[in-house]
Design a protein around this motif. Structure first.
Motif, PDB file in Angstrom:
ATOM      1  N   ARG A 105      -2.172 -24.276  39.705  1.00 23.15           N
ATOM      2  CA  ARG A 105      -2.753 -25.605  39.881  1.00 23.15           C
ATOM      3  C   ARG A 105      -4.031 -25.726  39.061  1.00 23.15           C
ATOM      4  O   ARG A 105      -4.907 -24.866  39.119  1.00 23.15           O
ATOM      5  N   VAL A 106      -4.120 -26.820  38.306  1.00 22.57           N
ATOM      6  CA  VAL A 106      -5.261 -27.034  37.413  1.00 22.57           C
ATOM      7  C   VAL A 106      -5.977 -28.314  37.821  1.00 22.57           C
ATOM      8  O   VAL A 106      -5.354 -29.369  37.972  1.00 22.57           O
ATOM      9  N   ALA A 107      -7.286 -28.206  37.995  1.00 18.03           N
ATOM     10  CA  ALA A 107      -8.114 -29.381  38.292  1.00 18.03           C
ATOM     11  C   ALA A 107      -9.044 -29.644  37.125  1.00 18.03           C
ATOM     12  O   ALA A 107      -9.512 -28.705  36.465  1.00 18.03           O
ATOM     13  N   ALA A 108      -9.301 -30.908  36.865  1.00 21.45           N
ATOM     14  CA  ALA A 108     -10.292 -31.302  35.858  1.00 21.45           C
ATOM     15  C   ALA A 108     -11.505 -31.859  36.583  1.00 21.45           C
ATOM     16  O   ALA A 108     -11.379 -32.734  37.460  1.00 21.45           O
ATOM     17  N   LEU A 109     -12.668 -31.358  36.245  1.00 25.16           N
ATOM     18  CA  LEU A 109     -13.928 -31.805  36.843  1.00 25.16           C
ATOM     19  C   LEU A 109     -14.746 -32.485  35.743  1.00 25.16           C
ATOM     20  O   LEU A 109     -15.170 -31.828  34.780  1.00 25.16           O
ATOM     21  N   ILE A 110     -14.932 -33.794  35.864  1.00 25.80           N
ATOM     22  CA  ILE A 110     -15.644 -34.561  34.844  1.00 25.80           C
ATOM     23  C   ILE A 110     -17.046 -34.866  35.347  1.00 25.80           C
ATOM     24  O   ILE A 110     -17.225 -35.473  36.416  1.00 25.80           O
ATOM     25  N   VAL A 111     -18.043 -34.429  34.583  1.00 26.69           N
ATOM     26  CA  VAL A 111     -19.444 -34.589  34.984  1.00 26.69           C
ATOM     27  C   VAL A 111     -19.968 -35.903  34.411  1.00 26.69           C
ATOM     28  O   VAL A 111     -20.057 -36.073  33.190  1.00 26.69           O
ATOM     29  N   ALA A 112     -20.307 -36.832  35.303  1.00 29.52           N
ATOM     30  CA  ALA A 112     -20.754 -38.164  34.884  1.00 29.52           C
ATOM     31  C   ALA A 112     -21.927 -38.639  35.735  1.00 29.52           C
ATOM     32  O   ALA A 112     -22.028 -39.810  36.097  1.00 29.52           O
ATOM     33  N   ALA A 113     -22.844 -37.731  36.042  1.00 32.50           N
ATOM     34  CA  ALA A 113     -23.956 -38.064  36.937  1.00 32.50           C
ATOM     35  C   ALA A 113     -25.259 -38.298  36.200  1.00 32.50           C
ATOM     36  O   ALA A 113     -26.269 -38.617  36.823  1.00 32.50           O
ATOM     37  N   GLY A 114     -25.274 -38.145  34.885  1.00 31.13           N
ATOM     38  CA  GLY A 114     -26.512 -38.298  34.134  1.00 31.13           C
ATOM     39  C   GLY A 114     -26.918 -39.744  33.943  1.00 31.13           C
ATOM     40  O   GLY A 114     -26.152 -40.677  34.217  1.00 31.13           O
ATOM     41  N   ARG A 115     -28.113 -39.931  33.418  1.00 27.53           N
ATOM     42  CA  ARG A 115     -28.630 -41.283  33.179  1.00 27.53           C
ATOM     43  C   ARG A 115     -28.510 -41.691  31.725  1.00 27.53           C
ATOM     44  O   ARG A 115     -28.546 -42.872  31.417  1.00 27.53           O
TER      45      ARG A 115
END
Length: 401
Positions: free
Chosen positions: A2-12
């Motif tokens: 099982r593969v999960a993608a974690l997208i980081v979109a918390a910046g300003r």
């Protein structure tokens, strides 16, 4: 697996503010919409990354880490995207904190592998994603890289002091892939340290996890400042326009028969013979008709106007052009240009070139400078060279909406 993608979109993304006048930037006169929600190619930048992973057959779930004040913005782009997309989680003040928040959210039902990707890289493609996943079959971490090709300098107080040897230096990209439990353990161990980690591979390196290098992608550029957005928009708009671009070609030939004029490009030219054929035997307009039909994959002139149908005997060939244009218009197409080459020994084409270009431009609703028309002989070779007839070749370019 099982593969999960974690997208980081918390910046300003403050380096990417743009001229505008939104409420958020009313005092400064700038639109301070976080860069991951700014539009590129008609959609927020973040949505491009989400779709890249959601559409990938080897990715089972996608989790986005957002800023606590961005839930409404995020909900607008996340609705109905994919069943793979999990509810977003709120990140922290630093990228490292945000990644750890995402990993902890996945830990309740942990995947085998996780791909950690920055939302600021909207052009990630399926081939790159697969290379990272494939590398994790034999290693705990995988880092897409590109070689450093520019000469590197070190400076102090604005003065260049040293040239840095670029041998062995690489540019790191995302997604960076890891076996899930190992990278979660590394992030937990690094929590609270005063060290600064600029990506997840550096945390893995610090923790002692082996990270394999995989081939990156030049297309996978990071969008950081306003100039990057201009280039990204141009890239997507160019891709859209090219996707709608169609080129068609046509060829026709008719033999000479009795008569005192030939019709070429809708213009009657005095001659001691006429062209024989169904309709007015205008080889130029026939070739153009086939080019138009070819550009939209809709048969040829003989399919739509068979010679066996007597209603077209002696017909003005502009009828065929107008029918082909209707078919192009039904597809949302717009004619961009046309180019014709006439092959004959006689009559002389030069004195009539402008009249033919004008008539073709009129029929195609083009400016005359978008119509090319040339003529050449066959130097006495073959049927055309012996003066037995006239041939024409045509090319058209259209853009489909």
């Amino acid at each position: 697996m099982r593969v999960a993608a974690l997208i980081v979109a918390a910046g300003r993304g403050r380096r990417a503010v743009q001229p505008g006048g939104s409420a958020a930037g009313a005092e400064s006169g700038l639109d301070e919409t976080p860069k991951q929600y700014r539009q590129i190619g008609g959609a927020p930048m973040l949505s491009h990354a989400i779709r890249a992973f959601s559409d990938h057959g080897s990715v089972d779930e996608v989790l986005v880490v957002i800023h606590e004040g961005d839930q409404a913005r995020y909900d607008e782009i996340a609705e109905g995207v994919s069943a793979k997309l999990k509810p977003a989680v709120v990140g922290g003040s630093q990228r490292q904190d945000s990644v750890r928040s995402g990993l902890e959210a996945l830990a309740g039902d942990p995947p085998d592998q996780v791909l950690i990707h920055d939302a600021a890289r909207p052009f990630v493609d399926g081939a790159l994603i697969q290379r990272v996943i494939d590398s994790l079959k034999t290693t705990m971490g995988a880092l897409p890289c590109l070689p450093v090709t520019d000469t590197l300098k070190r400076s102090k107080n604005g003065i260049v002091t040293e040239t840095v040897d670029r041998a062995g230096l690489w540019r790191a990209q995302t997604p960076q892939g890891f076996r899930f439990q190992e990278i979660l353990d590394a992030h937990r161990a690094a929590a609270g340290l005063s060290m600064t980690f600029t990506d997840d591979a550096s945390i893995a390196e610090w923790y002692g996890l082996p990270v394999a290098q995989v081939e990156g992608s030049e297309a996978n550029q990071k969008v950081t400042n306003s100039e990057d957005f201009v280039l990204a928009e141009a890239r997507l708009m160019g891709a859209t326009q090219l996707d709608g671009l169609r080129i068609g070609s046509g060829y026709d030939v008719h033999a000479f028969g009795e008569g005192n004029a030939v019709v070429l490009g809708g213009v009657s030219i005095p001659h001691d013979m006429a062209l024989s054929g169904h309709s007015d035997a205008d080889v130029v307009l026939h070739a153009l008709t086939d080019a138009l039909l070819g550009a939209i994959g809709d048969g040829d002139i003989g399919v739509h106007f068979p010679p066996s149908d007597q209603q077209w005997a002696g017909a003005d060939s502009s009828v065929f052009i107008k029918d082909a244009l209707r078919r192009v218009a039904d597809r949302g197409g717009r004619i961009l240009n046309a180019d014709v080459t006439i092959l004959c020994e006689a009559p002389k084409i030069g004195p009539h070139r402008d009249a033919m270009r004008g008539r073709i431009a009129e029929l195609l609703a083009l400016d005359v400078d978008r119509v090319g028309l040339k003529a050449t002989t066959h130097e006495g070779l073959g049927a055309i060279g012996r003066g037995e007839g006239i041939a024409a070749m045509a090319t058209v370019t259209i853009n489909l909406a």
